[in-house]
Design a protein around this motif. Structure first.
Motif, short mmCIF file in Angstrom:
data_model
loop_
_atom_site.label_atom_id
_atom_site.label_comp_id
_atom_site.label_asym_id
_atom_site.label_seq_id
_atom_site.Cartn_x
_atom_site.Cartn_y
_atom_site.Cartn_z
N LEU A 1 11.74 1.93 -4.56
CA LEU A 1 11.24 1.27 -3.35
C LEU A 1 10.84 2.12 -2.38
N ASN A 2 11.47 3.20 -1.98
CA ASN A 2 11.03 3.91 -0.94
C ASN A 2 10.11 4.78 -1.42
N LYS A 3 10.02 5.08 -2.59
CA LYS A 3 8.86 6.24 -3.31
C LYS A 3 7.55 5.01 -3.46
N LEU A 4 7.64 4.02 -3.97
CA LEU A 4 6.62 3.26 -3.95
C LEU A 4 5.97 2.73 -2.76
N TYR A 5 6.83 2.49 -1.50
CA TYR A 5 6.37 2.07 -0.18
C TYR A 5 5.43 3.10 0.29
N GLN A 6 6.12 4.34 0.26
CA GLN A 6 5.54 5.72 0.72
C GLN A 6 4.09 5.84 0.13
N PHE A 7 3.99 5.71 -1.23
CA PHE A 7 2.93 5.92 -1.92
C PHE A 7 1.75 5.10 -1.53
N VAL A 8 2.14 3.90 -1.64
CA VAL A 8 1.18 2.70 -1.06
C VAL A 8 0.60 2.99 0.32
N SER A 9 1.65 3.24 1.14
CA SER A 9 1.23 3.25 2.61
C SER A 9 0.33 4.41 2.95
N VAL A 10 0.69 5.66 2.28
CA VAL A 10 0.03 6.65 2.61
C VAL A 10 -1.56 6.63 2.08
N TRP A 11 -1.58 6.04 0.67
CA TRP A 11 -2.98 5.93 0.36
C TRP A 11 -3.91 5.03 0.93
N CYS A 12 -3.30 3.83 1.36
CA CYS A 12 -3.92 2.91 1.90
C CYS A 12 -4.50 3.25 3.24
N LEU A 13 -3.64 3.97 4.02
CA LEU A 13 -4.19 4.18 5.44
C LEU A 13 -4.85 5.53 5.16
#
Length: 314
Positions: free
Chosen positions: A197-209
């Protein structure tokens, strides 16, 4: 500290930062580059901030946005680089549990804030060149206040879960972080829990922002370039390209360095572990050092403001 592995109540209370795992005997030589860059970054940004504060001609929205960028640069520098230098010079590897996650929070929040600031600055240039008559009514001091609120709250809300998710993990084994800084995944992989979940959230948040910011910035500059090509005056074209050129150079450098870091990090064992660690450190130092210098050299009003400030000090 870590208690006995056989104790089910084992908990990490501090982490040990070993920086470059394969360069323990030689990594201190990097401080020869990092220390002068830190002094340059802090000095240049403070001079720029003082010039904007003292010089009345720089009390305009465009320069206020530049001041926001400088403040973010200074915070990022001071969050990361002094600790790295303390590790190199005095072997001060320990960092408290709370200190580690505070550093993680600042890094994860302020880098996207810098990206959002570049986006707002690109919009400022778009309005100035594509809609010059409407510029004074659109880009006002209130616009800068609203932009600052947007920059802070958008990124704060989106990135806060990253350190929170990492801090909630159960750290019951090793406390040795193979990095110079408390990067999310470097710390989270030390836990005994599931970090997907940590990896997924960081990946999604970084690419979205950062991804959305980059797309909108490039779109703005496409419109700007199209408008500049239709300008009748050669002098106006040159001035517009010069002003936007300095913005674009720094923006592309910021995102290029960030993308290289992301891709080398994802490359895994095919790239030495020291490479992404070094890129991560440099990303907190080179843009802050370059931003005020490039703007100071390429923007006549800022150059004049700095010269006046230096004369006033003498």
């Amino acid at each position: 500290m870590v208690s006995s592995p056989n104790n089910t109540g084992t908990q990490v209370t501090e982490f040990l930062m070993i920086c470059f795992p394969g360069m323990q005997d030689t990594q201190h030589w990097l401080s020869i580059v990092l220390a002068p860059l830190l002094v340059l970054a802090l000095g240049a940004n403070f001079v720029l901030l003082l010039a904007i504060r003292q010089e009345a001609s720089l009390h305009e929205p465009m320069y206020y946005l530049l001041a926001i960028l400088s403040v973010l640069d200074v915070i990022l520098c001071l969050t990361v680089i002094p600790k790295v230098l303390l590790i190199f010079w005095f072997n001060m590897k320990p960092i408290s549990f709370a200190g580690c996650f505070l550093q993680m929070f600042v890094m994860n929040t302020f880098l996207p804030m810098e990206s959002s600031t570049f986006l707002v600055m690109a919009y400022d240039r778009y309005v100035a060149i594509c809609h010059p008559l409407r510029y004074p009514s659109i880009i006002t001091e209130q616009f800068v206040i609203n932009a600052a609120i947007f920059i802070v709250f958008r990124n704060l809300l989106a990135t806060l879960p990253t350190p929170v998710l990492a801090a909630r993990l159960n750290y019951c084994a090793s406390n040795v972080v193979e990095n110079c800084i408390c990067a999310n995944i470097s710390v989270a992989r030390l836990s005994c829990g599931d970090i997907r979940l940590n990896k997924l959230y960081q990946f999604v948040s970084v690419w979205c922002l950062l991804g959305s910011d980059l797309v909108l910035i490039l779109l703005s500059y496409c419109f700007i370039l199209k408008a500049v090509m239709h300008l009748q005056s050669g002098g106006a074209t040159t001035k517009a390209l010069s002003t936007c050129g300095s913005h674009l150079i720094l923006i592309l450098f910021f995102y290029t360095l960030l993308l290289v870091f992301i891709f080398t990090n994802k490359a895994g064992k095919s790239v030495p572990s020291e490479v992404p660690i070094l890129l991560n450190v440099l990303h907190h130092l080179i843009p802050p050092a370059l931003n005020p210098i490039v703007y100071g050299v390429r923007t006549q009003e800022i150059k004049q403001g700095i010269m006046k400030l230096l004369k006033y000090q003498h």
